[in-house]
Design a protein around this motif. Structure first.
Motif, PDB file in Angstrom:
ATOM      1  N   SER A 152     -48.212 -62.700  89.785  1.00 53.29           N
ATOM      2  CA  SER A 152     -49.517 -63.275  89.468  1.00 53.29           C
ATOM      3  C   SER A 152     -50.557 -62.915  90.521  1.00 53.29           C
ATOM      4  O   SER A 152     -51.728 -62.691  90.205  1.00 53.29           O
ATOM      5  CB  SER A 152     -49.407 -64.801  89.343  1.00 53.29           C
ATOM      6  OG  SER A 152     -49.071 -65.396  90.585  1.00 53.29           O
ATOM      7  N   ARG A 153     -50.128 -62.850  91.776  1.00 54.47           N
ATOM      8  CA  ARG A 153     -51.053 -62.462  92.846  1.00 54.47           C
ATOM      9  C   ARG A 153     -51.488 -61.009  92.711  1.00 54.47           C
ATOM     10  O   ARG A 153     -52.664 -60.673  92.863  1.00 54.47           O
ATOM     11  CB  ARG A 153     -50.392 -62.689  94.213  1.00 54.47           C
ATOM     12  CG  ARG A 153     -50.158 -64.143  94.556  1.00 54.47           C
ATOM     13  CD  ARG A 153     -51.455 -64.844  94.883  1.00 54.47           C
ATOM     14  NE  ARG A 153     -51.237 -66.245  95.220  1.00 54.47           N
ATOM     15  CZ  ARG A 153     -52.204 -67.070  95.622  1.00 54.47           C
ATOM     16  NH1 ARG A 153     -53.454 -66.612  95.710  1.00 54.47           N
ATOM     17  NH2 ARG A 153     -51.951 -68.327  95.892  1.00 54.47           N
ATOM     18  N   ILE A 177     -50.043 -61.232  78.976  1.00 54.94           N
ATOM     19  CA  ILE A 177     -51.279 -60.577  79.419  1.00 54.94           C
ATOM     20  C   ILE A 177     -51.905 -59.774  78.285  1.00 54.94           C
ATOM     21  O   ILE A 177     -53.106 -59.899  77.999  1.00 54.94           O
ATOM     22  CB  ILE A 177     -50.998 -59.653  80.628  1.00 54.94           C
ATOM     23  CG1 ILE A 177     -50.652 -60.490  81.859  1.00 54.94           C
ATOM     24  CG2 ILE A 177     -52.207 -58.767  80.924  1.00 54.94           C
ATOM     25  CD1 ILE A 177     -50.164 -59.654  83.016  1.00 54.94           C
ATOM     26  N   THR A 219     -56.275 -65.803  84.844  1.00 53.50           N
ATOM     27  CA  THR A 219     -55.521 -66.951  84.341  1.00 53.50           C
ATOM     28  C   THR A 219     -54.036 -66.837  84.661  1.00 53.50           C
ATOM     29  O   THR A 219     -53.293 -67.791  84.455  1.00 53.50           O
ATOM     30  CB  THR A 219     -55.687 -67.071  82.815  1.00 53.50           C
ATOM     31  OG1 THR A 219     -55.313 -65.833  82.215  1.00 53.50           O
ATOM     32  CG2 THR A 219     -57.121 -67.409  82.462  1.00 53.50           C
ATOM     33  N   GLN A 220     -53.604 -65.678  85.147  1.00 49.88           N
ATOM     34  CA  GLN A 220     -52.185 -65.510  85.455  1.00 49.88           C
ATOM     35  C   GLN A 220     -51.892 -66.106  86.832  1.00 49.88           C
ATOM     36  O   GLN A 220     -52.062 -65.482  87.858  1.00 49.88           O
ATOM     37  CB  GLN A 220     -51.819 -64.018  85.440  1.00 49.88           C
ATOM     38  CG  GLN A 220     -52.139 -63.314  84.144  1.00 49.88           C
ATOM     39  CD  GLN A 220     -51.438 -63.957  82.969  1.00 49.88           C
ATOM     40  OE1 GLN A 220     -50.259 -64.252  83.029  1.00 49.88           O
ATOM     41  NE2 GLN A 220     -52.165 -64.181  81.899  1.00 49.88           N
ATOM     42  N   THR A 221     -51.462 -67.352  86.816  1.00 46.36           N
ATOM     43  CA  THR A 221     -51.166 -68.043  88.070  1.00 46.36           C
ATOM     44  C   THR A 221     -49.732 -68.565  88.053  1.00 46.36           C
ATOM     45  O   THR A 221     -49.165 -68.825  87.007  1.00 46.36           O
ATOM     46  CB  THR A 221     -52.119 -69.228  88.300  1.00 46.36           C
ATOM     47  OG1 THR A 221     -51.990 -70.148  87.203  1.00 46.36           O
ATOM     48  CG2 THR A 221     -53.553 -68.747  88.402  1.00 46.36           C
ATOM     49  N   ALA A 222     -49.164 -68.713  89.210  1.00 43.33           N
ATOM     50  CA  ALA A 222     -47.820 -69.281  89.343  1.00 43.33           C
ATOM     51  C   ALA A 222     -47.696 -69.883  90.724  1.00 43.33           C
ATOM     52  O   ALA A 222     -48.225 -69.360  91.702  1.00 43.33           O
ATOM     53  CB  ALA A 222     -46.759 -68.206  89.132  1.00 43.33           C
ATOM     54  N   ARG A 238     -54.075 -59.878  89.844  1.00 37.45           N
ATOM     55  CA  ARG A 238     -55.505 -60.138  90.042  1.00 37.45           C
ATOM     56  C   ARG A 238     -56.240 -58.920  90.594  1.00 37.45           C
ATOM     57  O   ARG A 238     -57.470 -58.868  90.582  1.00 37.45           O
ATOM     58  CB  ARG A 238     -55.690 -61.327  90.983  1.00 37.45           C
ATOM     59  CG  ARG A 238     -55.108 -62.624  90.424  1.00 37.45           C
ATOM     60  CD  ARG A 238     -55.463 -63.821  91.271  1.00 37.45           C
ATOM     61  NE  ARG A 238     -54.860 -65.029  90.723  1.00 37.45           N
ATOM     62  CZ  ARG A 238     -55.254 -66.254  91.039  1.00 37.45           C
ATOM     63  NH1 ARG A 238     -56.258 -66.431  91.888  1.00 37.45           N
ATOM     64  NH2 ARG A 238     -54.654 -67.306  90.522  1.00 37.45           N
ATOM     65  N   ILE A 248     -44.284 -61.788  81.003  1.00 32.62           N
ATOM     66  CA  ILE A 248     -45.599 -61.781  81.655  1.00 32.62           C
ATOM     67  C   ILE A 248     -46.482 -60.719  81.009  1.00 32.62           C
ATOM     68  O   ILE A 248     -47.658 -60.957  80.710  1.00 32.62           O
ATOM     69  CB  ILE A 248     -45.451 -61.509  83.169  1.00 32.62           C
ATOM     70  CG1 ILE A 248     -44.765 -62.698  83.851  1.00 32.62           C
ATOM     71  CG2 ILE A 248     -46.814 -61.248  83.811  1.00 32.62           C
ATOM     72  CD1 ILE A 248     -44.452 -62.461  85.315  1.00 32.62           C
ATOM     73  N   ASP A 297     -42.466 -64.541  89.874  1.00 28.01           N
ATOM     74  CA  ASP A 297     -43.656 -64.909  89.110  1.00 28.01           C
ATOM     75  C   ASP A 297     -44.867 -65.050  90.015  1.00 28.01           C
ATOM     76  O   ASP A 297     -45.984 -64.649  89.672  1.00 28.01           O
ATOM     77  CB  ASP A 297     -43.420 -66.229  88.362  1.00 28.01           C
ATOM     78  CG  ASP A 297     -42.447 -66.064  87.216  1.00 28.01           C
ATOM     79  OD1 ASP A 297     -42.145 -64.911  86.875  1.00 28.01           O
ATOM     80  OD2 ASP A 297     -41.985 -67.069  86.678  1.00 28.01           O
TER      81      ASP A 297
END
Length: 384
Positions: A72-73, A115, A208-211, A76, A111, A68
């Motif tokens: 998420s990285r 998205i 906003t996709q962070t983990a 971006r 995920i 995850d």
């Protein structure tokens, strides 16, 4: 009595492949009546030990959010719809080589759904692409899927021979997936229902996709265990040492991980081991199956056909006991993961995840992609 019958029905619905494996094994033992030693010798303890260890160490890494966090990285970096399709599809493709196709789909399909919901686009074609990518990417390594792990050990492939074979699937697959993505994400604007899909994505739509990742003393044990598993797969370390290390590491780090192992898959292997070994002692049945596998082409076609009906893992377990042509069988059951929804049980995962939130015709789109790709890749792999 009613509750017992209900529980039995629920078990069959929940674990149809396991039920079939146990039923076949029990039927074969009752009819043929082999010596107990035959059944015991049929069980490949090395394959089961490696499969168990890989499953639990993958669950360990999942518990620390490694996949995850990486996803998420990377997300971006996406600025266009095309880059998003490429990234998500190939993340699944390459991750499935190491964490298996089902784990890759369980990680990235949710995920992807999140998205696409946030950017207000239909995820239908992407989820189908991710399913294709998981089944194709997992073909490349011994640990990518259960049938590869079993066949690698059963036929005693060298690493060089194995990867030379799976490259016949990997190289065309990478090209075909890229062509599909380029076609789906052309600069023209594509209408999906009442939506018009833009080529460019807003600059911050994926921010906003962070983990968060969890790194502690357990990470060292998990990494060491994963390395030991890989060395065991390639016959560098004895499987008993690997199993002992895995048990000790997980007892120290996280007991709850033992509950997350797919024991039904292990029992499915045991059932098919006993079934195939028992039937191989029956001359008439053995001769019939061998006649279906009497040439490289017949082995290839039979392996693909069997995968469409009973899934590629059972097909590999069933047919391996009747042919020495491990190379063709390996290619057949991996290519055979395309086609029907049950050809690869990993495909059922993305089907359930998608249809739980969406109501468009996933099955029709999935089948169209898979049948076309099965024909193209099936012919290409055989001719290479």
């Amino acid at each position: 009595m009613k509750s017992l019958l209900l529980n039995f029905k629920n078990f069959i619905k929940r674990e149809p492949v396991l039920f079939a494996a146990l039923l076949l094994a029990l039927s074969a033992v009752c009819i043929v009546r082999p010596a107990p030693s035959v059944c015991i010798q049929a069980i490949d303890l090395r394959t089961l030990a490696i499969l168990f260890s890989l499953m639990i160490v993958i669950k360990a890494f999942q518990s620390q959010n490694f996949l995850d966090f990486i996803a998420s990285r990377l997300l971006r970096l996406c600025k266009t719809r095309r880059s998003l399709y490429f990234l998500l599809t190939y993340l699944v493709f390459f991750s499935s080589m190491f964490v298996t196709n089902d784990v890759a789909l369980l990680t990235f399909v949710p995920i992807s759904l999140l998205i696409f919901k946030r950017i207000n686009l239909s995820p239908l074609h992407l989820i189908v692409l991710e399913t294709l990518a998981a089944n194709l990417g997992s073909c490349i390594t011994p640990m990518g899927n259960p049938q590869n792990l079993f066949l690698f050990s059963y036929y005693n492939f060298s690493a060089l021979d194995f990867f030379a074979l799976t490259a016949k699937i990997a190289i065309p697959s990478l090209f075909i997936l890229a062509v599909i993505i380029l076609f789906l994400t052309g600069k023209r604007r594509i209408k999906q229902g009442n939506l018009t899909e833009p080529h460019e994505l807003s600059g911050n739509v994926l921010q906003t996709q962070t983990a968060s990742i969890k790194i502690d003393f357990r990470t060292i044990f998990y990494a060491a265990d994963f390395i030991i598993c890989l060395l065991t797969v390639f016959h560098v370390i004895n499987y008993i040492f690997m199993l002992i290390f895995t048990l000790i590491a997980m007892l120290i780090c996280n007991l709850r991980l033992f509950k997350k192992v797919d024991y039904s898959l292990l029992l499915t292997f045991v059932g098919f081991f006993i079934f195939t070994k028992t039937l191989s002692t029956v001359p008439a049945f053995s001769d019939f199956i061998k006649s279906l596998l009497s040439s490289p082409l017949k082995t290839y076609v039979t392996g693909i056909a069997a995968s469409q009906i009973i899934s590629n893992v059972p097909a590999a377990l069933l047919l391996s006991g009747f042919t020495e042509n491990g190379a063709m069988l390996l290619l057949a059951v991996n290519v055979g993961g395309l086609g029907t929804l049950i050809a690869s049980m990993a495909s059922v995962i993305s089907f359930k995840l998608y249809t739980a939130e969406n109501h468009d015709n996933y099955f029709a789109v999935f089948t169209a992609y898979n049948v076309i790709l099965l024909i193209i890749l099936g012919v290409t792999v055989y001719l290479i």
